[in-house]
Each structure stands twice: as structure tokens, then as C-alpha cells.
Write an enzyme that holds these catalytic residues in place. Structure first.
Site, PDB file in Angstrom:
ATOM      1  N   HIS A 124       0.844  -1.201   0.000  1.00  0.00           N
ATOM      2  CA  HIS A 124       0.000   0.000   0.000  1.00  0.00           C
ATOM      3  C   HIS A 124       0.883   1.257   0.000  1.00  0.00           C
ATOM      4  O   HIS A 124       0.841   2.079   0.909  1.00  0.00           O
ATOM      5  CB  HIS A 124      -0.856  -0.071   1.264  1.00  0.00           C
ATOM      6  CG  HIS A 124      -1.995   0.887   1.372  1.00  0.00           C
ATOM      7  ND1 HIS A 124      -1.841   2.238   1.296  1.00  0.00           N
ATOM      8  CD2 HIS A 124      -3.313   0.659   1.599  1.00  0.00           C
ATOM      9  CE1 HIS A 124      -3.012   2.800   1.480  1.00  0.00           C
ATOM     10  NE2 HIS A 124      -3.928   1.881   1.645  1.00  0.00           N
TER      11      HIS A 124
ATOM     12  N   GLU B  65      -0.825   1.579  -5.279  1.00  0.00           N
ATOM     13  CA  GLU B  65      -0.632   0.328  -4.558  1.00  0.00           C
ATOM     14  C   GLU B  65      -0.600  -0.877  -5.484  1.00  0.00           C
ATOM     15  O   GLU B  65      -1.396  -0.967  -6.421  1.00  0.00           O
ATOM     16  CB  GLU B  65      -1.775   0.178  -3.549  1.00  0.00           C
ATOM     17  CG  GLU B  65      -1.962   1.418  -2.668  1.00  0.00           C
ATOM     18  CD  GLU B  65      -3.274   1.433  -1.911  1.00  0.00           C
ATOM     19  OE1 GLU B  65      -3.810   2.535  -1.674  1.00  0.00           O
ATOM     20  OE2 GLU B  65      -3.777   0.337  -1.588  1.00  0.00           O
TER      21      GLU B  65
HETATM   22  O1  TA6 Z   1      -6.089   1.736  -0.325  1.00  0.00           O
HETATM   23  C1  TA6 Z   1      -7.046   2.687  -0.184  1.00  0.00           C
HETATM   24  C2  TA6 Z   1      -7.843   2.435   1.087  1.00  0.00           C
HETATM   25  O2  TA6 Z   1      -8.443   1.186   1.053  1.00  0.00           O
HETATM   26  C3  TA6 Z   1      -8.825   3.567   1.305  1.00  0.00           C
HETATM   27  O3  TA6 Z   1     -10.151   3.142   1.172  1.00  0.00           O
HETATM   28  C4  TA6 Z   1      -8.500   4.091   2.703  1.00  0.00           C
HETATM   29  O4  TA6 Z   1      -9.282   3.552   3.661  1.00  0.00           O
HETATM   30  C5  TA6 Z   1      -7.041   3.693   2.828  1.00  0.00           C
HETATM   31  O5  TA6 Z   1      -6.959   2.452   2.233  1.00  0.00           O
HETATM   32  C6  TA6 Z   1      -6.445   3.728   4.199  1.00  0.00           C
HETATM   33  O6  TA6 Z   1      -6.893   2.734   5.016  1.00  0.00           O
HETATM   34  P1  TA6 Z   1      -6.403   2.697   6.554  1.00  0.00           P
HETATM   35  O7  TA6 Z   1      -7.026   1.480   7.158  1.00  0.00           O
HETATM   36  O8  TA6 Z   1      -4.905   2.638   6.545  1.00  0.00           O
HETATM   37  O9  TA6 Z   1      -6.907   3.962   7.179  1.00  0.00           O
END
Ligand code: TA6
Length: 302
Positions: free
Chosen positions: A170, A274
Site C-alpha cells: 500500500h 498500490e
Molecule cells: O487503499 C485505499 C484504502 O483502502 C482507502 O479506502 C482508505 O481507507 C485507505 O486504504 C487507508 O486505510 P487505513 O485502514 O490505513 O486507514
């Protein structure tokens, strides 16, 4: 968990050194000529990649560095589910899985000069057992090859039953101003728009620009993404293997304010691109089988 002294005795001394990082959490530092990478054993989390002193990755100034919590920024390792777990048999499954809030072990450290690598592992443990029935082993190799950061996440099914999983690296990229960047490499692909109830949409030929909250899962794409950042005088190249999905995320103003571990204005300085296998691209692994997903992150001056 091994102490920093023990880690340096066993694995340190070359181009990999272990130390006490934020809040005393063990961190490994990898260095080549002009580049540096930091990896926390907490979540096998790469928190820093600099080239000639300039950050390539974004790390929030408000991030937690504590057991049980995810680090905000860098490269969280997402496994075995992406996003909220659906369905959630245990009711309190952590967002984005348990790998990023687990303590990983050091398997090996190697290299020197132009190429340095560190391998970490995570196997079935009390935390995973409490929420996921499968027998697995993750190995994660972080390589700094001159000025390219390479990552490989390998998933091994060590049990007698097959299982399916989702995964993502990510990556939070550091940008000059997200309103001035464009992303190439996703033209004519299909994406799920999480800001529009997961509506399925088609990406046209034009480079992607960020003009509001953006949360998209691009499907059926194994291509390289290039992030043009004229404001910072560079482009970032994200090249991957064995990954069929790419997620593009920026929380913009309101979501940024809603996140306690993220500064209100920090959305300007980051863009997540990602490397993933999620949704219809979840991986099914037979007993004894191994799946490896790789990504290489580099920069070029423009
Ligand atoms: O990768 C994008 C995502 O899935 C968004 O929907 C947002 O929630 C982000 O990840 C961050 O997630 P987190 O659990 O680290 O706050």
C-alpha cells in the site's frame, strides 16, 4: 522478539544495521551509495526510502509507532484481506488484515556496496489464529539495488487445505503537490470507484489527475505506473510482477481531517499507488503452493 543487539550480532554488520526506532521499535537501515531505506519489524513496514537525501515515500508526522496499530505512510503490507473484511466472521477484524500490525522476524540480511537485501517473515501466530483459520508463512524481501527499491511478498500455504487471500503493498508516494501530478499506465482499464459505491467505470486514455477524494481499484492491470511530478522535478516509476490490480488513493480534505493519525494538510504531499491482488484478483493457493508478488520503485529527473 530478538533485541537490537542480538539482531546486529546475527544479521548486522554489513550494509544492514538494526537500531531502536520510534518508540523503541526495532528498525533495520539499509544503505547503498546515495540511498537509504528503513524497515520496521512492526508490520515489516518500509517507512523511508531516500535518494540523495530526498524522500520517495511519504510518512505522516502524526503516525502511530506502537504495537497493535498500523504505521501511517511508507509501505503497509496488506494481508490476508484488503479493506474491511467481508464477511467478517469475528466481527472485529482489523481493516486491511493483520500483517501490518504483527511483529515480523528477521530471516536474513545480505549484500553490500550497490545491492543490499533484508528478508523478514511472519507465520501463523496467536493473532492470526484468532481471526483466520489458515496455515501460512509470509516472507518479505526488501532490496535496495543501487537506487531502486525492490519488494517481494511471498505467500506459502503451509497447511493441508487450500485458501484464498488478498494482498497489497500500500505504497504512499511523496509528491510535490498532488494537484499537479498525473498518473500514466492505467489507460483503458476498468476500475471500481470506492467514492461512488464501488461503481464500475472505464479509464480513458488521458493521464489520471487528482482533483478530489480518489479511491479506485484498477482491475486486470499488470502494467507499470509512472507518476509525473513536474512540481518536484521528477517522475516515480512503479513496476510490478504477479499483481493484477492497482489501487490509487488520496483522501483529499475531509477524509484527511477525519484521520487521527494523519495531518489535516498532508493530503497535498502524498499519493498512494498500490500493488495489489484484490477483489476478483484474490489469489487461491493450494496446499504447499507459493505465490510471489513483486514491485520495483525508482525515480527519474524530469
Ligand atoms: O487503499 C485505499 C484504502 O483502502 C482507502 O479506502 C482508505 O481507507 C485507505 O486504504 C487507508 O486505510 P487505513 O485502514 O490505513 O486507514
Amino acid at each position: 522478539m530478538q533485541t537490537v543487539t542480538e539482531l546486529n550480532e546475527r544479521f548486522g554488520g554489513g550494509a544492514v544495521l538494526f537500531g531502536n526506532g520510534r518508540n523503541g521499535l526495532p528498525v533495520a537501515v539499509l544503505q547503498t551509495n546515495g540511498c537509504e531505506v528503513e524497515v520496521y519489524l512492526h508490520g515489516a513496514h518500509v517507512t523511508k526510502f531516500t535518494k540523495l537525501g530526498r524522500p520517495v515515500l511519504f510518512l505522516s508526522a502524526q503516525s502511530h509507532f506502537e504495537s497493535g496499530k498500523a504505521i501511517r505512510g511508507g509501505i503497509p503490507v496488506i494481508f490476508p484481506w484488503f479493506g474491511p473484511r467481508q464477511p467478517d466472521p469475528v466481527g472485529q477484524s482489523p481493516m486491511h488484515g493483520f500483517a501490518r500490525v504483527s511483529e515480523w522476524a528477521v530471516e536474513s540480511a545480505a549484500g553490500g556496496g550497490d545491492e543490499v537485501s533484508l528478508t523478514l517473515s511472519l507465520a501463523l501466530n496467536d493473532l492470526s489464529r484468532s481471526m483466520w483459520p489458515n496455515e501460512f508463512k509470509l516472507t518479505y524481501t526488501v532490496t535496495l539495488d543501487r537506487d531502486v527499491l525492490g519488494l517481494e511478498l511471498r505467500v506459502t500455504n503451509t497447511g493441508a487445505e487450500g485458501f484464498a487471500f488478498e494482498e497489497a503493498l500500500h505504497t504512499y508516494l511523496a509528491v510535490g503537490d498532488v494537484r499537479g501530478v498525473s498518473v500514466e499506465g492505467l489507460a483503458h482499464t476498468t476500475y471500481l470507484d470506492k467514492t461512488d459505491n464501488f461503481a464500475e467505470k472505464s479509464q480513458d486514455a488521458a493521464p489520471i489527475t487528482i482533483t478530489g477524494e480518489t479511491d479506485r481499484v484498477y482491475l486486470g492491470t499488470a502494467g507499470t505506473c509512472t507518476i509525473e511530478d513536474p512540481g518536484a522535478g521528477r517522475r516515480i516509476v512503479v513496476e510490478k510482477e504477479h499483481s493484477e490490480a492497482t489501487v490509487v488513493w488520496n483522501p483529499w480534505v475531509e477524509k484527511a481531517k477525519a484521520m487521527a493519525d494523519f495531518g489535516d494538510e498532508e493530503w497535498v504531499k502524498m499519493l498512494c499507488v498500490e500493488t495489489a491482488n484484490v477483489g476478483r484478483h484474490a489469489v487461491t493457493l493450494a496446499p504447499g503452493a507459493v505465490h510471489g508478488m513483486r514491485v520495483g520503485i525508482s525515480t527519474e529527473a524530469v
